[in-house]
Design a protein around this motif. Structure first.
Motif, short mmCIF file in Angstrom:
data_model
loop_
_atom_site.label_atom_id
_atom_site.label_comp_id
_atom_site.label_asym_id
_atom_site.label_seq_id
_atom_site.Cartn_x
_atom_site.Cartn_y
_atom_site.Cartn_z
N ASN A 91 0.84 -1.20 0.00
CA ASN A 91 0.00 0.00 0.00
C ASN A 91 0.88 1.24 0.00
O ASN A 91 1.47 1.58 1.03
N LYS A 113 0.51 3.76 2.79
CA LYS A 113 0.98 3.42 4.14
C LYS A 113 2.23 2.54 4.00
O LYS A 113 2.19 1.34 4.23
N SER A 167 4.08 -6.71 9.81
CA SER A 167 2.73 -6.28 9.45
C SER A 167 2.79 -5.27 8.32
O SER A 167 3.56 -4.30 8.37
N LEU A 168 1.99 -5.49 7.29
CA LEU A 168 1.93 -4.60 6.14
C LEU A 168 0.49 -4.12 5.94
O LEU A 168 -0.46 -4.83 6.26
N SER A 169 0.37 -2.94 5.37
CA SER A 169 -0.95 -2.43 5.00
C SER A 169 -1.22 -2.84 3.56
O SER A 169 -0.45 -2.51 2.66
N LYS A 207 -11.85 -4.44 3.64
CA LYS A 207 -10.39 -4.39 3.56
C LYS A 207 -9.79 -4.37 4.97
O LYS A 207 -10.13 -3.51 5.78
N GLU A 219 -7.07 -3.64 7.94
CA GLU A 219 -6.10 -2.56 8.15
C GLU A 219 -4.67 -3.05 7.98
O GLU A 219 -3.81 -2.32 7.48
N GLU A 220 -4.42 -4.28 8.41
CA GLU A 220 -3.08 -4.84 8.32
C GLU A 220 -3.15 -6.32 7.91
O GLU A 220 -4.15 -6.99 8.18
#
Length: 384
Positions: A170, A173, A193-195, A210, A212-213
């Motif tokens: 993303n 972010k 953790s990725l967005s 969707k 958040e993470e």
């Protein structure tokens, strides 16, 4: 390039009774199956005149050179020289390197080095392979870049929002939270953790909203494997990315991809297409990197905390290079040829037979012989 490791050199279903050439660490090998189904891996270079054994034929479980018909046993020893008159023996040096083989996870692994069995690093464990809830696909692609660059690219979480922003990164972010690494001598793993971006296509049907993470597990296994485990809202996707060094500047990427959603055969094509799409996004970026080879010293490139997995690899790499596990110029068989001579990657037989340690030496492909220095009348050497 690192020796003394197990390398997955080919997909298992691609190896049959027909001799097959594969390349790794700048050296050509020939693979074939014996009559009982087990796989043989030999150096693809007849010791007599350097013909490719992969162009030859099988005689039972032996392979015959296409040039003069020399026959080699699975252990690399020559057992027949057709030109020899009856009763003439076969020279001890009439042999090629034979490498240990294991067949696991749908792959053929060759041990490229001379360590005894009890000293060899392990093959990583892929728990998904024997889990019936997971489906599996295989994908490959050649990238015109050094294998350590392609290897570190997959380890690198921070590039995903920019290179893969349409798939699983993303760009709005891009921050990478600090993460902890679990490491041993042969691997390093971290949860990151990725967005994610919005879901697209087939996957969008399973997204209710969707997240958040998305928690990913990223890490490496020496010498050349990267694991990427993405926990999606509707299931797990796990990729094992094998970066096979064809030579210093070309890499064959072989990916074994597992998923526990859309597990029917009808979804395999889409899975392969998505994996290939990720590789095609990485390819131009990695091929443009300079310097082409990974620097030896850590300060030669700038590192951030988000690069911790790559830094862990580079530090371990330095240790192994200091221990003599790096493939040096004397052991390489350059693809494009080079002046002088080169030896193949040493096999266990070299260590077991010290008197033959340098018996199988050949000119590099395309190389030219070096003339011996002329001796002057006084016994010295003339300078040219």
């Amino acid at each position: 390039m690192l020796k003394n490791f197990w390398y997955a050199v080919e997909f298992a279903n691609a190896v049959t009774r027909a001799p097959k050439r594969v390349t790794c660490l700048g050296q050509d090998f020939v693979l074939y199956r014996k009559r009982d189904g087990t796989v043989v891996c030999l150096s693809d270079l007849c010791v007599h005149r350097g013909a490719a054994l992969s162009e030859g034929t099988l005689v039972g479980d032996k392979i015959a050179c296409p040039y003069h018909g020399w026959e080699y046993e699975p252990d690399g020893a020559c057992s027949k020289i057709p030109a020899n008159p009856e009763g003439r023996g076969i020279p001890k040096r009439a042999r090629v390197d034979s490498y240990p083989i294991r067949e696991e996870y749908g792959l053929i692994w060759a041990f490229l080095g001379d360590l005894p069995e009890d000293e060899r690093p392990p093959i990583p464990h892929f728990p998904e392979h024997d889990d019936p809830s997971f489906a599996c696909v295989y994908v490959e692609m050649v990238i015109e870049a050094n294998y350590e660059r392609t290897f570190e690219n997959v380890v690198d979480a921070a590039h995903t929002p920019f290179v893969h922003g349409t798939r699983f990164g993303n760009p709005d972010k891009p921050q990478i939270p600090d993460y902890e690494i679990v490491q041993d001598d042969w691997s390093a793993i971290a949860d990151i953790s990725l967005s994610p971006p919005p879901a697209r296509g087939l996957w969008k049907r399973l997204y209710k909203e969707k997240p958040e993470e998305v928690l990913t597990t990223n890490g490496w296994y020496l010498p050349n494997i990267v694991k990427l485990h993405v926990r999606l809202p509707f299931g797990d996707m796990v990729l094992y990315d094998h970066n096979i060094p064809l030579d210093r500047n070309r890499t064959l990427v072989k990916i074994v991809g597992y998923r526990n959603f859309f597990t029917g055969k009808w979804a395999d094509r889409d899975a392969r297409k998505r994996i290939r799409g990720i590789l095609l996004q990485d390819k131009p970026v990695v091929e443009s990197q300079r310097p082409e080879l990974l620097p030896y010293d850590l300060p030669d490139e700038l590192h951030l905390r988000s690069d911790a997995l790559q830094v862990a690899y580079r530090r371990r790499r330095q240790q192994l290079m200091a221990d003599g596990w790096w493939v040096g110029d004397d052991e390489q068989m350059p693809v494009n040829g080079k002046r002088g001579s080169a030896t193949v990657i040493p096999s266990p037989a070299r260590r077991e037979n010290p008197e033959l340690a340098r018996a199988w030496q050949h000119r590099a492909r395309g190389g030219t012989p070096m003339p011996a220095p002329k001796k002057a009348a006084d016994g010295g050497t003339e300078k040219e």
